[in-house]
Design a protein around this motif. Structure first.
Motif, PDB file in Angstrom:
ATOM      1  N   THR A   1      -4.076   6.490   1.794  1.00 37.95           N
ATOM      2  CA  THR A   1      -2.872   5.958   2.429  1.00 37.95           C
ATOM      3  C   THR A   1      -1.832   7.054   2.630  1.00 37.95           C
ATOM      4  O   THR A   1      -1.189   7.141   3.682  1.00 37.95           O
ATOM      5  CB  THR A   1      -2.287   4.838   1.555  1.00 37.95           C
ATOM      6  N   LEU A   2      -1.703   7.878   1.619  1.00 35.12           N
ATOM      7  CA  LEU A   2      -0.739   8.969   1.727  1.00 35.12           C
ATOM      8  C   LEU A   2      -1.134   9.960   2.815  1.00 35.12           C
ATOM      9  O   LEU A   2      -0.270  10.529   3.503  1.00 35.12           O
ATOM     10  CB  LEU A   2      -0.633   9.680   0.373  1.00 35.12           C
TER      11      LEU A   2
ATOM     12  N   HIS B   1      -5.097   5.408  -2.715  1.00 38.20           N
ATOM     13  CA  HIS B   1      -3.691   5.782  -2.540  1.00 38.20           C
ATOM     14  C   HIS B   1      -3.576   7.117  -1.824  1.00 38.20           C
ATOM     15  O   HIS B   1      -2.716   7.302  -0.968  1.00 38.20           O
ATOM     16  CB  HIS B   1      -3.001   5.840  -3.913  1.00 38.20           C
TER      17      HIS B   1
ATOM     18  N   ALA C   1       1.085   3.924  -2.920  1.00 38.10           N
ATOM     19  CA  ALA C   1       0.669   5.297  -2.633  1.00 38.10           C
ATOM     20  C   ALA C   1       1.761   6.278  -3.019  1.00 38.10           C
ATOM     21  O   ALA C   1       1.486   7.321  -3.642  1.00 38.10           O
ATOM     22  CB  ALA C   1       0.339   5.433  -1.145  1.00 38.10           C
ATOM     23  N   PHE C   2       2.990   5.935  -2.692  1.00 37.03           N
ATOM     24  CA  PHE C   2       4.088   6.837  -3.074  1.00 37.03           C
ATOM     25  C   PHE C   2       4.268   6.869  -4.586  1.00 37.03           C
ATOM     26  O   PHE C   2       4.592   7.905  -5.157  1.00 37.03           O
ATOM     27  CB  PHE C   2       5.387   6.401  -2.395  1.00 37.03           C
TER      28      PHE C   2
ATOM     29  N   LEU D   1      -4.029   1.815   9.289  1.00 37.44           N
ATOM     30  CA  LEU D   1      -4.275   1.001   8.102  1.00 37.44           C
ATOM     31  C   LEU D   1      -4.679  -0.431   8.439  1.00 37.44           C
ATOM     32  O   LEU D   1      -5.268  -1.122   7.602  1.00 37.44           O
ATOM     33  CB  LEU D   1      -3.009   0.957   7.227  1.00 37.44           C
TER      34      LEU D   1
ATOM     35  N   LYS E   1       0.836  -1.216   0.000  1.00 38.35           N
ATOM     36  CA  LYS E   1       0.000   0.000   0.000  1.00 38.35           C
ATOM     37  C   LYS E   1       0.860   1.251   0.000  1.00 38.35           C
ATOM     38  O   LYS E   1       0.606   2.204  -0.740  1.00 38.35           O
ATOM     39  CB  LYS E   1      -0.902   0.005   1.242  1.00 38.35           C
TER      40      LYS E   1
ATOM     41  N   VAL F   1      -0.025   8.615   6.012  1.00 37.45           N
ATOM     42  CA  VAL F   1       1.424   8.824   6.186  1.00 37.45           C
ATOM     43  C   VAL F   1       1.695  10.282   6.532  1.00 37.45           C
ATOM     44  O   VAL F   1       2.533  10.595   7.380  1.00 37.45           O
ATOM     45  CB  VAL F   1       2.173   8.410   4.907  1.00 37.45           C
TER      46      VAL F   1
ATOM     47  N   ARG G   1       5.956  15.852  -1.689  1.00 42.31           N
ATOM     48  CA  ARG G   1       4.531  15.486  -1.531  1.00 42.31           C
ATOM     49  C   ARG G   1       4.283  14.815  -0.184  1.00 42.31           C
ATOM     50  O   ARG G   1       3.194  14.912   0.380  1.00 42.31           O
ATOM     51  CB  ARG G   1       4.134  14.546  -2.670  1.00 42.31           C
TER      52      ARG G   1
ATOM     53  N   LEU H   1       0.913   3.436  11.870  1.00 37.58           N
ATOM     54  CA  LEU H   1       0.223   3.044  10.628  1.00 37.58           C
ATOM     55  C   LEU H   1      -0.557   1.750  10.817  1.00 37.58           C
ATOM     56  O   LEU H   1      -1.567   1.512  10.133  1.00 37.58           O
ATOM     57  CB  LEU H   1       1.248   2.891   9.496  1.00 37.58           C
TER      58      LEU H   1
ATOM     59  N   VAL I   1       9.624   6.801   6.565  1.00 40.68           N
ATOM     60  CA  VAL I   1       8.757   5.823   5.894  1.00 40.68           C
ATOM     61  C   VAL I   1       8.963   5.866   4.391  1.00 40.68           C
ATOM     62  O   VAL I   1       9.094   4.824   3.724  1.00 40.68           O
ATOM     63  CB  VAL I   1       7.279   6.091   6.265  1.00 40.68           C
ATOM     64  N   TYR I   2       9.000   7.102   3.868  1.00 37.13           N
ATOM     65  CA  TYR I   2       9.165   7.218   2.415  1.00 37.13           C
ATOM     66  C   TYR I   2      10.519   6.670   1.979  1.00 37.13           C
ATOM     67  O   TYR I   2      10.615   5.871   1.014  1.00 37.13           O
ATOM     68  CB  TYR I   2       9.024   8.684   1.982  1.00 37.13           C
TER      69      TYR I   2
ATOM     70  N   TYR J   1      10.568   2.689   2.672  1.00 36.63           N
ATOM     71  CA  TYR J   1       9.662   1.790   1.962  1.00 36.63           C
ATOM     72  C   TYR J   1       9.596   2.052   0.469  1.00 36.63           C
ATOM     73  O   TYR J   1       9.207   1.180  -0.293  1.00 36.63           O
ATOM     74  CB  TYR J   1       8.246   1.880   2.549  1.00 36.63           C
TER      75      TYR J   1
END
Lengths: 313, 180
Positions: free
Chosen positions: B116-117, B113, A13-14, B170, A9, B120, B37, B166, B131-132, B135
């Protein structure tokens, strides 16, 4: 399965958060436009000072606006940079306010209204309070009165007992001389009876002595006159009331008051501008120190990163 | 590498000076935009931030040793710039447009999405970045520590906290063995 799903996910999403082709093209065009504008501004001599700090945070700010305009499809003018503090920006308005505050009453008011009244009022009050004009008349009258009174009293003062008690030491000395002359006259009378020559001679002495005593008494009386004139001056001053000093302001009209208020307001405006200038100066110093710290931090970070990269190699 | 998207600008400008920049932009624009972003709430703000980051590079050209060095530098600059934007008073104003709409059940995947973002983005700034980078970009804790200027143990704590948070939002689980 859920573990994979959560990580999936996040990756999806990214991935979906990336820019599309249009956005990427728009950003590139905006970046190049902003860069071109910055170079043009840095190349122009007139604006060299504004763009003198190009390459620092200023260019990023200009690009920020260009980016905002890029969404509308048109680049805009670069953002106005932080102006440096200049004392001239504050000194000139202060000087103008003060000059107006002084010139306005002098020029706008009629010549016989404000300052003339102030000065004439002050001068008249000063002349009224001075003893040079009014006092001599009173002194003269008092002197003449005193002379009239004393002429009658001064001549009997030929006799030794008639000297005024309030006479000055000079008058006392004159009276004592007169007394001595009287005593000599009294003492010489028996001698006058004993012989004629002696008597005539004594009479001559008498006459001379009496004349001298009279003259001395007169001179003593004139000297006596001078002392009371000095004494009489003080009541003359007290008897003339001084005119009120603020009499010149009583005739002020509304126009003069308004102009005076404007002058005072201009003075306060000058003070306010000075206060704002002081505040701006302090803020500019703080801002400059902040920017210098940031530059040093960035430079330090870049140096550290370069060293780390060299070590990694 | 063939994603040269603005031919007009490419031609109009002096090509010798900007060729390297266009190539670099095509390589790193997505990464920089995603970093921005992850920090900023709207795509427009992320675009502005991305432009500023690349403009910094254009105004102060750097000599990079390789693509990874280039990427790390851009990520670092993007993170700092986004922090500055978030600290600015303009960005502290809350308006209705900046609040994301809730995702309805059965919505399209793009909305999912976004949801989810948003989860985050609701994390603290340091956790978002970790996280970015962990992952999506595939950095390990030590590399992330170098990028954000923190010890790798702190980065591990950040990642642990982010996963915990999360997990609440989630649901599901994370494989924490990847963290080591």
């Amino acid at each position: 399965m859920n573990e994979k799903t959560n990580e999936q996910k996040l990756r999806e999403a990214f991935e979906a958060a990336g820019p599309n082709e249009q956005a990427r093209a728009r950003m590139l065009s905006n970046i190049l436009t902003a860069h071109e504008l910055n170079e043009q501004q840095a190349g122009q001599p007139g604006q060299a000072e504004q763009a003198g700090q190009a390459g620092q945070a200023g260019q990023a700010g200009q690009a920020g606006q260009a980016g905002q305009a890029g969404q509308a499809g048109q680049p805009t003018a670069p953002r106005k940079k932080l102006q440096r503090f200049s004392f001239a920006n504050y000194i000139l308005p202060i000087a103008a306010c003060l000059a107006l505050a002084v010139i306005l009453p002098l020029t706008v008011l009629p010549s016989d209204s404000l300052f003339d009244q102030i000065f004439s009022g002050s001068l008249s009050s000063m002349s009224d309070s001075a003893p040079s004009e009014n006092a001599p008349d009173d002194v003269y009258d008092a002197e003449s009165d005193f002379d009239e009174d004393n002429d009658q009293k001064a001549y009997p003062a030929v006799s030794p007992n008639s000297a005024p008690d309030s006479a000055t030491p000079n008058a006392d000395s004159g009276a004592s001389e007169a007394n001595e002359a009287g005593r000599t006259a009294d003492a010489s009378e028996p001698e006058a009876g004993s012989s004629d020559e002696a008597g005539s001679s004594d009479k001559g002495k008498y006459g001379e002595s009496s004349d001298d005593a009279a003259l001395e008494t007169q001179s003593a009386s004139t000297e006596v006159i001078e002392a009371p004139t000095e004494i009489l001056e003080a009541p003359a001053l007290e008897s003339t009331p001084a005119p009120p000093y603020e009499s010149g302001f009583d005739t002020f009209g509304s126009t003069e008051n308004i102009i005076m208020l404007i002058s005072v307001a201009l003075c306060f405006a000058a003070l306010a501008i000075a206060a704002f200038g002081l505040l701006a100066w302090v803020r500019s110093r703080r801002r400059r120190a902040f920017l210098q710290d940031n530059e040093q931090d960035e430079q330090g970070e870049q140096d550290e990163q370069g060293e780390q990269n060299e070590q990694d190699r | 590498m063939n994603r040269i998207v603005s031919k007009e600008w490419f031609v109009s400008l002096s090509t010798q000076d900007t060729t390297w920049f266009v190539a670099l932009y095509n390589r790193q624009a997505d990464t920089v935009f995603r970093v921005c972003r992850s920090y900023l709430s709207t795509a427009a703000d992320a675009e502005d931030a991305t432009q500023n980051v690349f403009l910094k590079l254009l105004s102060k050209p750097q000599s990079f040793e390789n693509d990874e060095h280039e990427k790390a530098w851009l990520i670092r600059v993007a993170i700092n710039h986004c922090k500055d934007v978030l600290k600015s008073s303009w960005n502290k104003r809350t308006d209705l447009e900046s609040i994301a709409e809730p995702v309805a059940p059965g919505a399209d995947p793009a909305s999912a999405h976004d949801s989810t973002l948003e989860h985050v983005r609701a994390l603290p700034e340091n956790l978002q970045t970790c996280v970015y980078l962990y992952y999506y970009e595939g950095y390990n804790a030590a590399e992330i520590g170098e990028l954000i200027g923190k010890p790798h143990s702190t980065v591990r704590n950040y990642l642990s906290d982010a996963r915990k948070e999360l997990r609440k939002r989630l649901g599901g689980e994370f494989d924490e063995r990847e963290n080591e």
